[in-house]
Design a protein around this motif. Structure first.
Motif, mmCIF file in Angstrom:
data_model
loop_
_atom_site.group_PDB
_atom_site.id
_atom_site.type_symbol
_atom_site.label_atom_id
_atom_site.label_comp_id
_atom_site.label_asym_id
_atom_site.label_seq_id
_atom_site.Cartn_x
_atom_site.Cartn_y
_atom_site.Cartn_z
ATOM 1 N N UNK A 148 46.155 30.952 36.030
ATOM 2 C CA UNK A 148 46.165 31.037 34.566
ATOM 3 C C UNK A 148 45.240 32.132 34.042
ATOM 4 N N UNK A 149 44.071 32.320 34.681
ATOM 5 C CA UNK A 149 43.172 33.363 34.175
ATOM 6 C C UNK A 149 43.767 34.749 34.369
ATOM 7 N N UNK A 150 44.659 34.904 35.371
ATOM 8 C CA UNK A 150 45.276 36.208 35.598
ATOM 9 C C UNK A 150 45.978 36.715 34.349
ATOM 10 N N UNK A 151 46.702 35.821 33.663
ATOM 11 C CA UNK A 151 47.451 36.277 32.502
ATOM 12 C C UNK A 151 46.706 36.050 31.198
ATOM 13 N N UNK A 152 45.927 34.951 31.109
ATOM 14 C CA UNK A 152 45.209 34.676 29.871
ATOM 15 C C UNK A 152 44.191 35.774 29.573
ATOM 16 N N UNK A 153 43.553 36.292 30.619
ATOM 17 C CA UNK A 153 42.584 37.373 30.446
ATOM 18 C C UNK A 153 43.162 38.742 30.798
ATOM 19 N N UNK A 154 44.464 38.780 31.089
ATOM 20 C CA UNK A 154 45.125 40.051 31.399
ATOM 21 C C UNK A 154 44.319 40.841 32.433
ATOM 22 N N UNK A 200 33.356 47.068 46.630
ATOM 23 C CA UNK A 200 33.657 48.037 45.569
ATOM 24 C C UNK A 200 34.581 47.464 44.495
ATOM 25 N N UNK A 201 35.150 46.302 44.752
ATOM 26 C CA UNK A 201 36.197 45.772 43.875
ATOM 27 C C UNK A 201 35.618 45.142 42.614
ATOM 28 N N UNK A 202 36.282 45.390 41.503
ATOM 29 C CA UNK A 202 35.909 44.782 40.236
ATOM 30 C C UNK A 202 37.155 44.264 39.543
ATOM 31 N N UNK A 203 36.950 43.229 38.720
ATOM 32 C CA UNK A 203 38.026 42.750 37.872
ATOM 33 C C UNK A 203 37.723 43.169 36.439
ATOM 34 N N UNK A 204 38.758 43.600 35.746
ATOM 35 C CA UNK A 204 38.634 44.050 34.358
ATOM 36 C C UNK A 204 39.474 43.100 33.512
ATOM 37 N N UNK A 205 38.829 42.420 32.598
ATOM 38 C CA UNK A 205 39.513 41.379 31.835
ATOM 39 C C UNK A 205 39.307 41.587 30.337
ATOM 40 N N UNK A 213 34.078 44.137 32.544
ATOM 41 C CA UNK A 213 34.155 44.355 33.988
ATOM 42 C C UNK A 213 33.198 43.417 34.703
ATOM 43 N N UNK A 214 33.647 42.873 35.838
ATOM 44 C CA UNK A 214 32.792 42.036 36.674
ATOM 45 C C UNK A 214 33.089 42.316 38.142
ATOM 46 N N UNK A 215 32.071 42.544 38.963
ATOM 47 C CA UNK A 215 32.307 42.691 40.408
ATOM 48 C C UNK A 215 32.953 41.434 40.971
#
Length: 284
Positions: A148-154, A200-205, A213-215
């Motif tokens: 759900x967070x994948x789409x709710x936070x795009x 190196x990976x980050x998520x951008x929401x 951005x969060x690592x």
């Protein structure tokens, strides 16, 4: 992947109408982002929150109605799942993720309870061996949240590792949950591999007006921490207990945080098999 279900789109449009009229400025923008972040997180945790609330309420009060608590939890969990689909609070693809988590989690439960890692102290009609069927839904709660967070936070990703490498690592983690009972526990090697793949990976929401951005390594830790807190609530409610809690409740060992951290990697990989990770674009 659609960002919202039809019901969520109506809720989002109504919320935007209210929030857009609020004053602008650094302090106001920060307060709005914080408020919306909390509300969206709560919405993403809907399945898990309902399950945890049910467990807490029945710990405090459960009438003698000829139905075991575990069986009631299983039936209510089924109704919650059906209701979320019927009222369009969840997509079919998310239901697939939940089913995958249910199967993977139940497989682990069957082995771990047989090995004595934890037990379910109450009786249940709906069970396989020593595992009541509601337990699979506890893993499904994690799957529901992750999907759900994948789409709710795009959510988009930068420097996401090759999916094939993450699948192999997730498989190694899952195997280690079983094999460490018989051979060396490789979790420290697995921690190192997680760090190597994701450092190196980050998520951008997107919350409301802005992207953040969060690592990913930090995101794994934060989610693992909240699951550990939920696990303490679950064991206090005697939904399940560890051997050292047989004579009375005690705080779940902090070492379990490591187990949940590794589970986060499995969770993310399972979700990417249904929702492939999308690359972050500066203007996206």
């Amino acid at each position: 992947m659609a960002r919202f279900t039809s019901l969520e789109a109506r809720i989002d449009a109504a919320a935007h109408g209210v929030l857009a009229r609020l004053p602008r400025g650094p302090l106001a923008d920060g307060a709005v982002e914080f408020l919306v972040f909390g509300l969206k997180q709560a919405w993403a945790c809907l399945f898990g929150g309902l399950m945890l609330g049910m467990i807490l309420v029945t710990r405090l009060w459960w009438p003698d109605i000829g139905l075991a608590r575990y069986d009631a939890w299983f039936l209510v969990a089924l109704l919650i799942q059906i209701g979320m689909l019927a009222f369009r609070l969840e997509t079919l693809s998310e239901a697939k993720v939940i089913l995958i988590f249910h199967v993977v989690g139940t497989g682990m439960e069957l082995f771990k309870t047989a090995a004595g890692s934890w037990i379910y102290p109450e009786e249940a009609l709906f069970r396989i061996g020593g595992v009541p069927l509601f337990s699979g839904f506890m893993y499904a709660c994690v799957g529901s949240y992750m999907a759900r967070i994948q789409r709710i936070f795009d959510i988009r990703f930068s420097y996401y590792p090759p999916v094939w490498a993450t699948v192999l690592l997730a498989l190694a983690i899952y195997i280690n949950f079983f094999s460490h009972h018989f051979i060396f526990d490789f979790r420290w090697v697995l921690f190192a591999l997680v760090g190597l793949l994701y450092f190196r990976s980050s998520m951008h929401y997107r919350v409301f007006r802005f992207r953040h951005r969060m690592p990913m390594l930090l995101a794994f830790l934060l989610v693992a921490l909240f699951i550990w807190i939920g696990e303490n609530i679950g064991t206090w409610s005697r939904a399940w207990i560890y051997p050292d809690q047989a004579d009375g409740w005690s705080l779940v060992s902090r070492s379990k945080l490591g187990s949940w951290y590794l589970l986060m990697l499995i969770s993310v990989v399972l979700v990417t098999l249904v929702h492939p990770p999308r690359a972050y674009q500066q203007n996206g």
